[in-house]
Write a protein that holds these residues in place. Structure first.
Motif: not given
Lengths: 395, 279
Positions: B192-198, B267-270
């Motif tokens: 969950p903390m690495a969501m941007p990477a995921v 959008k999520w990514f940002v």
């Protein structure tokens, strides 16, 4: 409720020895501070106690039970980290509930949707939520439960971290520099709160800091660490007034203790900085010693002569109630600092010659190697004024 | 201007012209594809150039694309394959990356070295051994054949490992004290903390496997298993090459979900990147 005991703990990272033969007993319900500069091994000792790091040799026990090889979660301890280490993707309530959920719910009950359908989950979940709320209210963060850590201020995050540790009623509470990320004002406030928390919970607190003001104000006992060694473990006033060796004396106190090299003229008299002081130590004529004199141990004397040191004033710092007078003394490399009460001290200005007397028994003698030479008549820490003094002085 | 400073008008104009030109260059094939998918066969090979058709042939082209060949089937295959690959990749990569980033064990650096070597080897080099492996496992011409070579992704391990390394050790320590097992730390804290990477990895993975032509060409024969690009190739062969309108319509339909997904994920990514960290 339980005490903690370290027996001959050693640890090195590669060639670097971080802990050298550390033995320490901490009583049940005691507030003990590990004080030392960064890199002295105090955090490592705490991590070993928490089970996050394994010692190379020696043993650790909590409440009389050996915990070597026991996993962190089975040690019944909680820790507050310097960085708070909150889970940023969870709300405050979820952060605080996690340790309880992990202990009280079965793995099946913790499953996201399915778990809620199992018998008992709802009741246990409700109890956990209630406890989290109670703890949060006690810490004054009840209104923040639905926020995420990213939306909180430093002080609020700190409280959440304390709450997460508190909520499961650990036997031992570990704090690793919990206040160092806060601004000065908040730090003083949180210091008081931690002290009160300790009183309220009555469990063992082990607190790691490099800040002597925190160590002095919070602790029942302070353990001074340097280079992986435990130098002295004693109540704050004793650490300050009766250090076991030169390194402790120099580490504690601000401004730093003045160190003056001297030679024993005859028993009980020491030649130092062009004068002679009476210091009651058991050393023969000609022995080389170093005298440690705290800045506030000086007072203004009328004239030079035995028992008084003479120096040229370099400059004067006005601190309101006190003056910090920096003086050059013959045969002393570093300037000597004297802390004088502003109202008692006459007008002092740079360039003037000043005579300073030393309060009886306030000159601490050390060998040149740094070991303490105790006075023949043992000093007692009961000397009432010292405690308030030193609390004030270490700020 | 992201840095918050304003450029002088001439500089701004020059910069924007350059950006627009580069953008246009990248866009041209797509625009051309969409344009062709709207035209009747006669107009496609006309020497004169026009973006919009004189005679709209969109309905015919798109109907043909959807009916002549089982395009919906191909796209469903694409979804199944990409989704299965992504899920399995994350299931494998996250624990592996956690071990490489946060656990201390003998040979860890050597293992990470192997991951880096894995990054350097192009997939095509392994095609033949993988084909033989698939043959021996008797899974050729199944979904499994399309999925198994991609389950362990060195890139995914590398990306997650780098991200996990940036998460403070104290968070892992706190989780251990809170009673989480190592696997629970991976799934409840690290991922969950690495969501941007995921999400970045998911975009990368889905795009490359949705668009993959090379391996499906080797691994499957039956039309009902073909992913979209392979299906389009089949289309082209059947139509003997001159019916570009429906072909382009099919291509447009194939790219469309990717664009939609990408825009949604972006959008999520940002948002994921913008969220505050621990301190």
């Amino acid at each position: 409720m339980s005490g903690v005991s370290f027996q001959n703990v050693q640890k090195s990272f590669g060639p670097v020895s971080v802990l050298r033969d550390v033995s320490l007993d901490i009583a049940d319900g005691e507030f003990l501070t590990l004080l030392g500069p960064s890199g002295c091994g105090k955090s490592t000792l705490l991590r070993i106690l928490a089970g996050l790091e394994a010692q190379d040799s020696g043993s650790v026990s909590i409440g009389g039970r050996g915990v070597d090889g026991v996993r962190p979660k089975r040690r019944d301890i909680a820790m507050v980290f310097q960085s708070y280490a909150l889970y940023p993707h969870m709300t405050v309530a979820q952060n605080m509930a996690l340790p309880l959920r992990m202990r009280r719910l079965s793995p099946w009950q913790r499953l996201p949707v399915f778990g809620r359908l199992l018998p008992g989950t709802k009741r246990a979940g409700g109890e956990i939520a209630a406890e989290v709320e109670r703890t949060a209210k006690a810490l004054g963060i009840g209104h923040l439960l639905e926020r995420k850590p990213g939306q909180l201020s430093g002080g609020q995050r700190q409280r959440v971290a304390v709450g997460r540790a508190m909520v499961r009623h650990p036997a031992v509470f570990l704090m690793d520099e919990p206040l160092s990320n806060l601004d000065a004002k908040l730090r003083v406030q949180m210091r008081t709160e931690i002290k009160e928390l300790h009183k309220r919970l009555g469990v063992t607190f082990i607190y790691v800091t490099h800040d002597q003001a925190e160590a002095m104000t919070l602790s029942d006992r302070v353990a001074v660490m340097l280079d992986g060694e435990l130098l002295q473990v004693a109540p704050p006033q004793e650490i300050y007034a009766d250090p076991s060796e030169r390194r402790v004396a120099e580490f504690i106190g601000s401004p730093k203790i003045n160190m003056l090299d001297g030679v024993v003229r005859e028993r009980g008299l020491i030649d130092v900085a062009g004068s002679t002081l009476a210091v009651d130590i058991d050393r023969d004529q000609g022995a080389e010693v170093t005298l440690g004199i705290r800045p506030e141990a000086f007072h203004v004397a009328d004239r030079s002569g035995p028992g008084a040191l003479t120096g040229a004033v370099r400059f004067v710092e006005h601190m309101g109630s006190d003056l910090f007078v920096h003086l050059d003394m013959p045969g002393v490399a570093e300037p000597v600092i004297a802390r004088l009460l502003a109202e008692r001290a006459p007008q002092i200005s740079a360039g003037q010659t000043l005579h300073l007397g030393v309060r009886p028994n306030r000159a601490l003698a050390f060998t040149r190697e740094g070991a303490r030479i105790r006075p023949r008549v043992q000093w007692t820490p009961a000397a009432g004024a010292t405690v308030t003094h030193l609390r004030e002085y270490v700020q | 201007m992201s840095a918050g400073h304003r450029l002088a008008p001439p500089a701004a104009i020059a910069r924007h012209t350059l950006l627009l030109l580069t953008g246009a260059l990248v866009m041209v094939p797509f625009v051309w594809m969409v344009s062709l998918s709207l035209k009747p066969p006669g107009e496609i090979f006309r020497t004169s150039f026009s973006l919009l058709p004189e005679e709209w042939h969109a309905i015919e082209n798109y109907t043909k694309a959807l009916t002549e060949v089982p395009l919906p089937r191909y796209m469903l295959n694409g979804v199944i394959i990409s989704a299965a690959i992504l899920v399995l990749q994350i299931l494998v990569c996250a624990p592996a990356a956690y071990a490489l980033a946060k656990l201390d064990f003998r040979g860890r650096d050597a293992l990470f070295g192997l991951v880096l070597i894995g990054l350097l080897i192009p997939h095509q080099v392994l095609a033949l051994p993988l084909f033989i492996l698939g043959y021996n496992l008797d899974i050729l011409n199944t979904y499994a054949a399309l999925i198994f070579p991609f389950v362990v992704s060195p890139f995914g391990i590398f990306l997650f490992r780098q991200f996990f390394k940036s998460i403070p050790d104290d968070v892992v320590h706190a989780a251990r004290l809170d009673g989480l097992s190592e696997l629970a730390i991976v799934w409840k804290i690290m991922v969950p903390m690495a969501m941007p990477a995921v999400i970045a990895f998911s975009i990368f993975s889905v795009v490359s496997h949705w668009n993959d032509l090379f391996w499906p060409l080797i691994a499957v024969r039956s039309e009902s298993l073909m992913p979209p690009p392979l299906g389009i190739m089949a289309f082209k062969n059947e139509e003997a090459g001159n019916d570009y309108g429906p072909l382009m319509a099919a291509s447009t339909l194939v790219v469309l979900p990717l664009i939609v997904v990408f825009l949604a994920a972006q959008k999520w990514f940002v948002e994921g990147l913008g969220k505050g960290s621990v301190k």
